[in-house]
Design a protein around this motif. Structure first.
Motif, mmCIF file in Angstrom:
data_model
loop_
_atom_site.group_PDB
_atom_site.id
_atom_site.type_symbol
_atom_site.label_atom_id
_atom_site.label_comp_id
_atom_site.label_asym_id
_atom_site.label_seq_id
_atom_site.Cartn_x
_atom_site.Cartn_y
_atom_site.Cartn_z
ATOM 1 N N SER A 34 66.775 -24.579 -44.699
ATOM 2 C CA SER A 34 67.440 -24.810 -46.181
ATOM 3 C C SER A 34 68.072 -25.820 -46.279
ATOM 4 O O SER A 34 68.175 -26.928 -47.531
ATOM 5 N N ILE A 35 69.097 -26.285 -45.381
ATOM 6 C CA ILE A 35 69.996 -27.484 -45.474
ATOM 7 C C ILE A 35 69.076 -28.715 -45.486
ATOM 8 O O ILE A 35 69.699 -30.010 -45.587
ATOM 9 N N SER A 36 67.994 -28.817 -45.022
ATOM 10 C CA SER A 36 67.283 -30.166 -44.450
ATOM 11 C C SER A 36 65.942 -30.260 -45.326
ATOM 12 O O SER A 36 65.295 -31.276 -44.788
ATOM 13 N N MET A 37 65.851 -29.563 -46.281
ATOM 14 C CA MET A 37 64.452 -29.767 -46.933
ATOM 15 C C MET A 37 64.656 -31.098 -47.808
ATOM 16 O O MET A 37 63.636 -31.721 -48.402
ATOM 17 N N THR A 38 65.798 -31.506 -48.154
ATOM 18 C CA THR A 38 66.121 -32.729 -48.913
ATOM 19 C C THR A 38 66.311 -33.931 -48.011
ATOM 20 O O THR A 38 66.363 -35.128 -48.382
ATOM 21 N N GLN A 39 66.297 -33.868 -46.710
ATOM 22 C CA GLN A 39 66.440 -34.783 -45.489
ATOM 23 C C GLN A 39 65.104 -35.510 -45.435
ATOM 24 O O GLN A 39 64.335 -34.598 -45.153
ATOM 25 N N ILE A 40 64.993 -36.698 -45.727
ATOM 26 C CA ILE A 40 63.753 -37.069 -45.337
ATOM 27 C C ILE A 40 63.685 -38.010 -44.010
ATOM 28 O O ILE A 40 64.593 -38.773 -43.710
ATOM 29 N N SER A 41 62.400 -37.807 -43.079
ATOM 30 C CA SER A 41 62.376 -38.370 -42.009
ATOM 31 C C SER A 41 62.175 -39.914 -42.309
ATOM 32 O O SER A 41 61.643 -40.114 -43.182
ATOM 33 N N PRO A 42 62.941 -40.701 -41.273
ATOM 34 C CA PRO A 42 62.807 -42.238 -41.621
ATOM 35 C C PRO A 42 61.353 -42.861 -41.685
ATOM 36 O O PRO A 42 61.569 -43.755 -42.343
ATOM 37 N N VAL A 43 60.348 -42.211 -40.970
ATOM 38 C CA VAL A 43 59.320 -43.192 -40.769
ATOM 39 C C VAL A 43 58.390 -42.437 -41.590
ATOM 40 O O VAL A 43 57.717 -43.132 -42.368
ATOM 41 N N LEU A 44 57.935 -41.110 -41.410
ATOM 42 C CA LEU A 44 57.029 -40.439 -42.118
ATOM 43 C C LEU A 44 57.377 -40.020 -43.292
ATOM 44 O O LEU A 44 56.339 -39.604 -44.240
ATOM 45 N N GLN A 45 58.622 -40.021 -43.602
ATOM 46 C CA GLN A 45 59.048 -39.801 -45.202
ATOM 47 C C GLN A 45 58.731 -38.313 -45.323
ATOM 48 O O GLN A 45 58.421 -38.090 -46.548
ATOM 49 N N ILE A 46 58.812 -37.426 -44.477
ATOM 50 C CA ILE A 46 58.602 -36.090 -44.744
ATOM 51 C C ILE A 46 59.777 -35.094 -44.751
ATOM 52 O O ILE A 46 60.831 -35.717 -44.037
ATOM 53 N N PRO A 47 60.036 -34.200 -45.295
ATOM 54 C CA PRO A 47 61.274 -33.418 -45.262
ATOM 55 C C PRO A 47 61.253 -32.938 -43.831
ATOM 56 O O PRO A 47 60.480 -32.391 -43.193
ATOM 57 N N MET A 48 62.698 -33.038 -43.354
ATOM 58 C CA MET A 48 63.107 -32.599 -42.040
ATOM 59 C C MET A 48 62.989 -31.076 -42.117
ATOM 60 O O MET A 48 62.683 -30.334 -40.814
ATOM 61 N N GLY A 49 63.211 -30.497 -43.286
ATOM 62 C CA GLY A 49 63.078 -28.996 -43.054
ATOM 63 C C GLY A 49 61.548 -28.497 -42.607
ATOM 64 O O GLY A 49 61.503 -27.444 -41.945
ATOM 65 N N LEU A 50 60.622 -29.270 -43.002
ATOM 66 C CA LEU A 50 59.329 -29.104 -42.087
ATOM 67 C C LEU A 50 59.072 -29.031 -40.604
ATOM 68 O O LEU A 50 58.839 -28.105 -39.898
#
Ligand code: NA
Ligand code: NA
Lengths: 432, 160, 308
Positions: B112-128
Motif C-alpha cells: 500500500s505505501i509503495s504503489m505510488t513509488q515508481i521503479s527507476p528503469v521499468l517505470q512500474i509501481p514498486m507495489g507490484l
C-alpha cells in the motif's frame, strides 16, 4: 535495550528451533518479536516484510537459481559423471579423491561465481550423491562440501572485498584480492588435510587405475563437458560476460549438451528439472530473506555501538583485540548475512584495529574470513542449511562430521590473523 | 482438498517454470545485446532482479506446501508417530500465522505505501514487486489448511 | 519544570566522510539549539538498510530523518527528476544558487508531503563525469559506442543513448571488476569513485564534462515534525541549513584531495572538454520536458537564475 533485544532474539529463536519449526520461520518470528520491544506491531510486520523483499533485490543472487539449474541439468544429463570421471584420472590414487575433487571444485567455482551457495549447490549437488555411490558416508561428503564452499568468498573476484574496500574508505581492491586468494587457498588446503585424514581412516575406496585406452576414452567423453569450464571461466576472465551472466550461459550450454549433443535429456523432462530448481531456490532464498530481518532487529536495538564499547573496554593490546574481534565476528557471522555485516561492522571495528597498527588490507581479509565461517556454522548459517538440503541430509547429522573441518578452518583463521605477512606479502610484492 | 492442492501446485508450477525460462532468456539476451546488437539492453537488469524476488517468494510458498523447508528435527524425532502428526499440525498453524501476519499484513502494508513509488528503469509501481508477499501469503494459508487436513486424516487412521 | 525529551532517529546508508560529518554536526546543533530537549540518535552505514528502504521506513515512521540521493527521489516524486537532467547547471555557482533558493526548492521539498515526509535540506554530492579505462574521451566522437555503466534511471539511460554511448546497467559493486575485465569501457561518477571506490586502479582517464550535479536530499517524516514544538521545529531547520553550509565546504576540500590523490597516487589524467556538442546532443530531452508542465516549470526557474 541492547541486552533485552539480544536475549529476546536468541531465546525466541532457540525455543522455536528446538520445537522443530522451520528455520526461516524461526528467524523471521524471532526478529519480529525483537522489534516489538521497540515499535508497534504493524510497523514491525511491515519491516520484516520489507526486509524479506529487499534482501532478494540483489542482481548477484541470480547466480543461485541459474547455477542450480545448470547443476540439475548436469546431473540429469550425465555431464557431471563425465567431469567426475575425468577428475578421478588425476586424483584417483589419493584417499578421499572424490572429496578433494569436491573441495577443489568449490574453490574454483566459488572463485568465479563469488557465491558460496552457488558453489555448494552446483558442485556439491553433483559430488555428494556421486561420493555416496562410491562408498563414502553421505554426511561426510556433505560436510566437506559445506566446509569448503565459502572459499569462493575469499578467492577473487568477490563482491565482499569490493564492499569492504568502499566502506573502509578506499582500501586497495587489488591488494584485498591478493590477500584473499592466499587466505582462501589456505582454507581449502585445511579442508583437504581433514578430508585426507578421515578418508584414510575410513578406508574410502580409491579408484581402480585405468588402462591407457580407458583413460583416453574418459578424456574423449569428457571433452564437450570440459568445454563448459572453459566457456564459463574464459568468458569471465576475458571480459565477455560477468560472473553472474556466466550462470545463464552455463544453463544454455549444459542444456545444449544434454538435449542436442548427448541427447541424454528429453525436452519433456525439462519442467521437472526446472521445478526442482525452483524448489531449491525457494528453500535458500527464504532463509536469506528471513536473515535480513534479523540484521535490522539487532541494529535497531543499538547492538553495533554496544559492541564497539565492549571491545574498546576490554583491552588495548593488538593480539587481544584481534582475538576479541575474531570471536565477535564469528558470533556476528552466525546471525547475520555477510553483506550487511560488512557494511555495519567495518566502520565500527576498522578504526579500533588500525589504531592498534593493524593494516586495513589484513583486517579486511580477517574480517571476511570470519564472516564466511559464520555462514556454515549453527545456529543460523545459510551455507550449512543449503548444503544440508542439497545433500538431502538432516542438519543435526552434519555437526559431528563438520567438527574436524571447523577445527582446521579456525586454525587457518588464527594463522591468517597472527601472521599478517601471509596476506600482505603478495600486495607488497606487486606494490598495490 | 486433494483437488485444491493439485490446482495450486499446477498454478505455481506453470508460473515458476515460465518465469525461470524467461529469466534465463533475458539474462542471455543481456549478454548478446552487448555484442551482437551494439546497443546493450538497459531494461533486463531491473527485470531480472524483480523476477528473482517473485520466483524466490513463490518458490518458498511451494516449498511450504510440500513441507520441505529446512528444520531441526531433534524434538519431533523423540515423539511417537501420533505425536509427530499432532506436532505437524501445530507447525502448520505456525506457518499459517506467519503467512497472515508477516506476508499478508506486513506485505500488504508494504504494497500500500509503495504503489505510488515508481521503479527507476521499468517505470512500474514498486507495489507490484512487494505484492509477491501477500500473494504467497494467501497460497501458504491455503497449503497450511490442506496440510493440516491431510495430517488430521492420517492421525485418525492411526487412531484405529 | 518537567519537559518531555524527544529523540529523532536518523538513519543513512554508506556515505562519504563530508556527508557523515555534516550529519553528525546536524545532531549536535539540534541538541544545542533545543537545550538538549531534542536529541538525534544515529543509525549509520546502512545499518537499517539501503536508501530506498530508508525512505519507506521514514514513510512508516520507523525512522524520523534520512539522507538519500536526489536521483532516487524521482521514484517518489517526479519533480526531482529535473536534477538528473544533463548539463542542467552551468557551474558550481549556479548549482549552489539554485539549491540555496527557497523560492525554487520549497515546492520541491514539499512535493512528497502526501507520502508522509518532506525535504529538510540538501547536501552537495559533487559533479558526475565520465572516466574510462583505455581511451580518454576528448570529443563526443570518442564516446561513440563505448560501453559505459549507467545509473538505474531512465533519465541517465536516455542521456547516455543521446550521447552515443552504449549504456550498461549494473550494480555499483560490479563496476570495478567489469572495467578491469573489459566488460565496461568506463563509468561515470564523482571523483570519490576513483579514490574511495578505487576505480582509479582500473581506469586512468577522467573527462571533466560535469554532466550532472545531483544533490543529496535530507528527508524528515511528518510524524517527527508533528512531535516537535514550533521553536524546536525552527531549531531543526536552522541546524539543517547550517549543516549544509558546513558540508559544502567539507565536500570541496575532500574532493580536491581526491583529485590530487587520483593524479599523484594512481596516475589518473584529467581532461577538460568542450561540452557544447554534448549539450546539443541531449537537447531532445529538454524538448520532451515541455510535455510535463511541473517539471518544465522547475527547469525554467533553474535556468532563470543562471548567469548567462
Ligand atoms: Na570469488
Ligand atoms: Na552461522
Amino acid at each position: 535495550m541492547v541486552l533485552e533485544a539480544s536475549l529476546t532474539l536468541i531465546l525466541t529463536f532457540a525455543v522455536l528451533l528446538f520445537l522443530s519449526i522451520p528455520i526461516g520461520i524461526c528467524i523471521a518470528v524471532a526478529s519480529t518479536a525483537t522489534m516489538l520491544l521497540m515499535m508497534p506491531m504493524d510497523r514491525a510486520l511491515f519491516i520484516t516484510a520489507q526486509k524479506m523483499v529487499s534482501s532478494l533485490d540483489t542482481f548477484a543472487l541470480l547466480a543461485v537459481p541459474f547455477f542450480i539449474l545448470s547443476g540439475e541439468i548436469m546431473n540429469n544429463g550425465g555431464i557431471a559423471t563425465r567431469l567426475v570421471n575425468f577428475a578421478k584420472l588425476f586424483s584417483g590414487k589419493i584417499p578421499g579423491s572424490l572429496t578433494h575433487t569436491n573441495i577443489v571444485g568449490n574453490m574454483m567455482f566459488g572463485a568465479v561465481s563469488g557465491s558460496a551457495i552457488a558453489a555448494s549447490t552446483s558442485i556439491g549437488g553433483v559430488m555428494v550423491p556421486m561420493s555416496e555411490k562410491e562408498g563414502y558416508q553421505r554426511t561426510f561428503a556433505a560436510a566437506a562440501n559445506i566446509a569448503s564452499a565459502p572459499t569462493g568468498m575469499l578467492i577473487p573476484p568477490t563482491t565482499a572485498f569490493i564492499i569492504y574496500a568502499l566502506v573502509s574508505g578506499g582500501t586497495s581492491i587489488a591488494a584485498l584480492f591478493m590477500g584473499g586468494a592466499v587466505a582462501g587457498i589456505l582454507w581449502g588446503l585445511g579442508c583437504m588435510v581433514v578430508a585426507y585424514i578421515v578418508a584414510k581412516r575410513q578406508n574410502y575406496a580409491m579408484a581402480q587405475p585405468l588402462s591407457r585406452q580407458q583413460a583416453w576414452q574418459v578424456c574423449r567423453e569428457a571433452l564437450p563437458s570440459l568445454l563448459l569450464i572453459f566457456i564459463v571461466v574464459g568468458g569471465i576472465v576475458f571480459g565477455v560476460f560477468t560472473a553472474i551472466e556466466a550462470s545463464a550461459v552455463a544453463v544454455l550450454y549444459t542444456a545444449f549438451l544434454s538435449l542436442v549433443v548427448y541427447r541424454s535429456i528429453r525436452l519433456i523432462q525439462l519442467p521437472a528439472i526446472m521445478m526442482s530448481t525452483v524448489r531449491m531456490t525457494g528453500i535458500i532464498m527464504f532463509l536469506l530473506a528471513a536473515s535480513s530481518a534479523m540484521s535490522f532487529a539487532m541494529a535497531f536495538s543499538g547492538l553495533p555501538g554496544a559492541i564497539s564499547d565492549i571491545i574498546l573496554g576490554i583491552s588495548d593490546s593488538q593480539i587481544m583485540v584481534l582475538l576479541i574481534i575474531n570471536i565477535f565476528l564469528l558470533i556476528i557471522g552466525t546471525f547475520m548475512d555477510i553483506g550487511p555485516a560488512i557494511l555495519i561492522f567495518t566502520p565500527i571495528l576498522l578504526p579500533i584495529a588500525t589504531q592498534l597498527g593493524v593494516d586495513p588490507v589484513h583486517f579486511g581479509v580477517v574480517m571476511i574470513f570470519n564472516l564466511s565461517i559464520g555462514t556454515i556454522t549453527p545456529p543460523v548459517g545459510s551455507g550449512l542449511f543449503v548444503g544440508a538440503s542439497v545433500a538431502q541430509v538432516r542438519v543435526e547429522s552434519l555437526i559431528r562430521p563438520l567438527l574436524p573441518f571447523y577445527l582446521a578452518i579456525i586454525l587457518v583463521l588464527l594463522v591468517v590473523t597472527y601472521f599478517p605477512r601471509l596476506t600482505l606479502f603478495l600486495p607488497q610484492l606487486f606494490g598495490v | 482438498m486433494h483437488g485444491l492442492r493439485t490446482f495450486l501446485d499446477r498454478l505455481i508450477q506453470l508460473f515458476c517454470i515460465s518465469l525461470l525460462g524467461v529469466m534465463v532468456a533475458v539474462a542471455l539476451w543481456q549478454v548478446a545485446s552487448r555484442y551482437v546488437f551494439g546497443s546493450p539492453s538497459t531494461l533486463s537488469e531491473e527485470f531480472l532482479r524483480f523476477a528473482l524476488i517473485w520466483i524466490s517468494i513463490m518458490g518458498a510458498a511451494y516449498v511450504a506446501g510440500q513441507s520441505q523447508h529446512v528444520s531441526m528435527s531433534l524434538f519431533v524425532d523423540l515423539m511417537s508417530l501420533r505425536g509427530q502428526l499432532k506436532w505437524g499440525m501445530v507447525i502448520q498453524m505456525v506457518f499459517l500465522l506467519f503467512a497472515v501476519s508477516v506476508l499478508i499484513m506486513g506485505g500488504g502494508h508494504a504494497v500500500s505505501i509503495s504503489m505510488t513509488q515508481i521503479s527507476p528503469v521499468l517505470q512500474i509501481p514498486m507495489g507490484l514487486i512487494y505484492s509477491a508477499l501477500p500473494v504467497s501469503g494467501v497460497i501458504i494459508v491455503l497449503y497450511s489448511l490442506i496440510n493440516t487436513f491431510d495430517l488430521y486424516r492420517t492421525y485418525r487412521v492411526h487412531e484405529e | 519544570n518537567v519537559s518531555a525529551q524527544t529523540t529523532l532517529r536518523l538513519a543513512y546508508a554508506s556515505n562519504s566522510q563530508p556527508v557523515k560529518d555534516a550529519l553528525a554536526l546536524f545532531g549536535k546543533l539540534v541538541e544545542e539549539k533545543t537545550d538538549g530537549e531534542v536529541k538525534v540518535m544515529y543509525f549509520p552505514d546502512s545499518q537499517l538498510g539501503g536508501e530506498r528502504e530508508l525512505i519507506e521506513l521514514t514513510q512508516t515512521g520507523a525512522v524520523d530523518i534520512t539522507k538519500v540521493s536526489g536521483g532516487l527521489m524521482e521514484s517518489f516524486s517526479p519533480v526531482y527528476g529535473v536534477f538528473s537532467m544533463p548539463y542542467l547547471f552551468d557551474n558550481e555557482q549556479h548549482f549552489y544558487q539554485v539549491m540555496d533558493d527557497p523560492k525554487i526548492m520549497d515546492g520541491v521539498y514539499q512535493s512528497t508531503k502526501h507520502l508522509g515526509f518532506v525535504g529538510l535540506t540538501w547536501y552537495d554530492s559533487g559533479q558526475r563525469s565520465f572516466y574510462t579505462k583505455s581511451k580518454p574521451i576528448k570529443t563526443l566522437d570518442d564516446l561513440k559506442g563505448m560501453k559505459i555503466r549507467v545509473m538505474q534511471s531512465q533519465t541517465a539511460i536516455k542521456m547516455m543513448e543521446l550521447l552515443g554511448a552504449a549504456p550498461v546497467a549494473m550494480g555499483q559493486a560490479e563496476v570495478y571488476t567489469s572495467i578491469q575485465q573489459g566488460i565496461l569501457d568506463g563509468a561515470e561518477n564523482n571523483e570519490f569513485a576513483l579514490t574511495v571506490a578505487r576505480h582509479a586502479e582500473v581506469a586512468k582517464h577522467y573527462t571533466m564534462d560535469t554532466h550532472t550535479r545531483i544533490p543529496d536530499i535530507v528527508l524528515i517524516s511528518d510524524s517527527a515534525l508533528a512531535q516537535l514544538s514550533d521553536s524546536e521545529r525552527q531549531a531543526v531547520f536552522e541546524a539543517a541549513r547550517e549543516s549544509t553550509e558546513f558540508e559544502k565546504q567539507a565536500w570541496k576540500t575532500a574532493i580536491e584531495q581526491a583529485q590530487q590523490e587520483s593524479r599523484d597516487k594512481f596516475g589518473v589524467a584529467f581532461y577538460d572538454v568542450d561540452i557544447a556538442p554534448f549539450q546539443q546532443a541531449v537537447q531532445p530531452m529538454y524538448d520532451e520536458l515541455k510535455a510535463n508542465p511541473a517539471l518544465y516549470d522547475l527547469y525554467q526557474q533553474i535556468r532563470s537564475v543562471a548567469q548567462n
